[in-house]
Design an enzyme around this catalytic site. Structure first.
Site, PDB file in Angstrom:
ATOM      1  N   THR A 106      -3.345  -7.765 -12.008  1.00  0.00           N
ATOM      2  CA  THR A 106      -1.893  -8.404 -13.266  1.00  0.00           C
ATOM      3  C   THR A 106      -1.363  -9.678 -13.523  1.00  0.00           C
ATOM      4  OG1 THR A 106      -1.438  -6.193 -11.960  1.00  0.00           O
ATOM      5  CG2 THR A 106       0.172  -7.263 -13.014  1.00  0.00           C
ATOM      6  N   THR A 135      -3.606  -6.167  -7.206  1.00  0.00           N
ATOM      7  CA  THR A 135      -2.709  -6.514  -5.902  1.00  0.00           C
ATOM      8  C   THR A 135      -3.330  -4.669  -5.328  1.00  0.00           C
ATOM      9  OG1 THR A 135      -0.737  -5.206  -7.279  1.00  0.00           O
ATOM     10  CG2 THR A 135      -0.423  -7.650  -6.211  1.00  0.00           C
ATOM     11  N   ASP A 136      -3.763  -3.888  -6.451  1.00  0.00           N
ATOM     12  CA  ASP A 136      -3.519  -2.167  -5.626  1.00  0.00           C
ATOM     13  C   ASP A 136      -4.795  -1.797  -4.565  1.00  0.00           C
ATOM     14  OD1 ASP A 136      -2.137  -1.393  -7.542  1.00  0.00           O
ATOM     15  OD2 ASP A 136      -2.958  -0.695  -9.232  1.00  0.00           O
ATOM     16  N   ARG A 166      -8.002   9.873   9.328  1.00  0.00           N
ATOM     17  CA  ARG A 166      -6.443   9.367   9.732  1.00  0.00           C
ATOM     18  C   ARG A 166      -5.841  10.634  10.066  1.00  0.00           C
ATOM     19  NH1 ARG A 166      -2.969   8.804   5.507  1.00  0.00           N
ATOM     20  NH2 ARG A 166      -1.840   7.303   6.033  1.00  0.00           N
TER      21      ARG A 166
HETATM   22  N1  ASP Z   1      -3.499  -2.832 -11.378  1.00  0.00           N
HETATM   23  C1  ASP Z   1      -3.196  -3.589 -10.787  1.00  0.00           C
HETATM   24  C2  ASP Z   1      -4.351  -4.308 -10.397  1.00  0.00           C
HETATM   25  O1  ASP Z   1      -4.177  -3.658  -9.000  1.00  0.00           O
HETATM   26  C3  ASP Z   1      -1.768  -3.771 -10.105  1.00  0.00           C
HETATM   27  C4  ASP Z   1      -2.164  -5.552  -9.942  1.00  0.00           C
HETATM   28  O2  ASP Z   1      -2.628  -6.210  -9.993  1.00  0.00           O
HETATM   29  O3  ASP Z   1      -0.613  -5.702  -9.158  1.00  0.00           O
HETATM   30  O4  ASP Z   1      -5.401  -4.642 -10.909  1.00  0.00           O
END
Ligand code: ASP
Length: 316
Positions: free
Chosen positions: A11, A87-88, A220
């Site tokens: 992102t 972030t994912d 898990r």
């Molecule tokens: N879908 C994005 C990714 O992981 C989410 C992000 O970067 O916050 O590339």
């Protein structure tokens, strides 16, 4: 001081398109330039782009390998590294980098953003600035810099899908790198690692299926290490054991971790050579199994590797 930014996508470097946010060339480059020209970041900053830029949902162990190779190849030239990442799956990559670069005596700081740099009010500039500013100063090892926090790369997890403050990490005792050796590179190749949760009255068939098909398994479990003590569960875990498939048990609780010896209902795992994953995150357990399967071929070596903390990924 010199820092190499390894831009992978995510992102932070995206822009609006007809299909939604997608990576765009030049976004992170522009932000780095702005931070430098405004004096918010000093020293030399170079940028290396891993093409194609991806949404981190597409990331695979091969992408961890490319990031690690880039750091390893430039380890002498730079004082620190910043990895800009989606972030994912950022927590998987930071865990992987902890295992990939043994003995690296420089910091690797992974960061990203919840809103693209191209969107007003983005958290990207702050995260990038903070990451660049600590990249040559903080302790060696892999860290995640996000929303003002510097978190242990092997202990971190994405805990919020929308808030800027999206990552958490359990308190840690050991820094990401235990000791300085010669900087090495552990190569990873992709293996079939399954992640399966036990559930009440669990559909053991699924665990049995995973035991027959996977190269490694993250199980898990409930609480501090229990699972339904049924004949089917015994049979499924025995099958994994017979096939020499390493199984790591972790807790479904985000905090506290496992203690496999606590309850009789954990016996099914103890009987079948399941590794106690202590308080490892699911992301780290997955990454560790990928490295374990890439580095060792015998079950006893794999078992020993999984039972050892290499970078502070579990406590106790
Ligand atoms: N879908 C994005 C990714 O992981 C989410 C992000 O970067 O916050 O590339």
């Amino acid at each position: 001081m010199s820092v190499l930014v390894i831009h992978t996508g995510g992102t932070i470097g995206m822009d609006q398109t007809d299909q939604g946010f997608a990576p765009r060339d030049g976004v992170v480059e522009g932000a780095v330039e702005e931070l430098r020209s405004s004096g918010q970041v000093g020293g030399e900053v170079s940028l290396h782009k891993l093409t194609p830029l991806i949404d981190s949902a597409q990331a695979r162990p091969g992408d961890w390998q490319r990031i690690a190779e880039t750091v390893h190849a430039h380890a002498d030239r730079f004082d620190g590294f910043v990895v800009t990442h989606g972030t994912d799956t950022l927590a998987y990559t930071s865990g992987a980098l902890c295992l990939a670069l043994p003995g690296l005596v420089k910091p690797v700081v992974v960061t990203g953003a919840m809103l693209p740099l191209t969107v007003e009010g983005s958290d990207g500039a702050r995260n990038l600035k903070d990451a660049l500013n600590i990249a040559s100063k903080t302790r060696p090892g892999t860290w995640v810099q996000f929303a003002g926090h510097c978190l242990h790369g092997a202990r971190v997890r994405k805990s919020h899908s929308r808030a800027f403050d999206a990552f958490e990490a359990e308190e840690w005792e050991t820094p990401p790198l235990v000791e300085a050796q010669h900087p090495g590179l552990n190569n990873v190749t992709e293996h079939k690692v399954g992640v399966v949760s036990v559930t009440p009255g669990t559909a053991t068939e699924l665990i049995d299926y995973a035991a027959s098909r996977c190269d490694g398994l993250v199980l898990r479990c409930f609480g501090s290490g229990t699972a339904p003590d049924t004949a089917e569960m015994h049979a499924a875990l025995a099958k994994a054991h017979d096939r020499q498939v390493p199984v790591v048990a972790i807790s479904q609780c985000p905090e506290g971790g496992m203690r496999l010896g606590t309850y009789a209902a954990g016996k099914v795992m103890r009987d079948n050579g399941v590794v106690d994953g202590r308080d490892m995150t699911v992301e780290m357990a997955f990454a560790k199994l990928q490295y374990c399967l890439s580095l060792y071929s015998s079950f006893s070596e794999q078992f020993a590797y999984l039972n050892t903390s290499h970078c502070g990924e579990f406590s106790g």
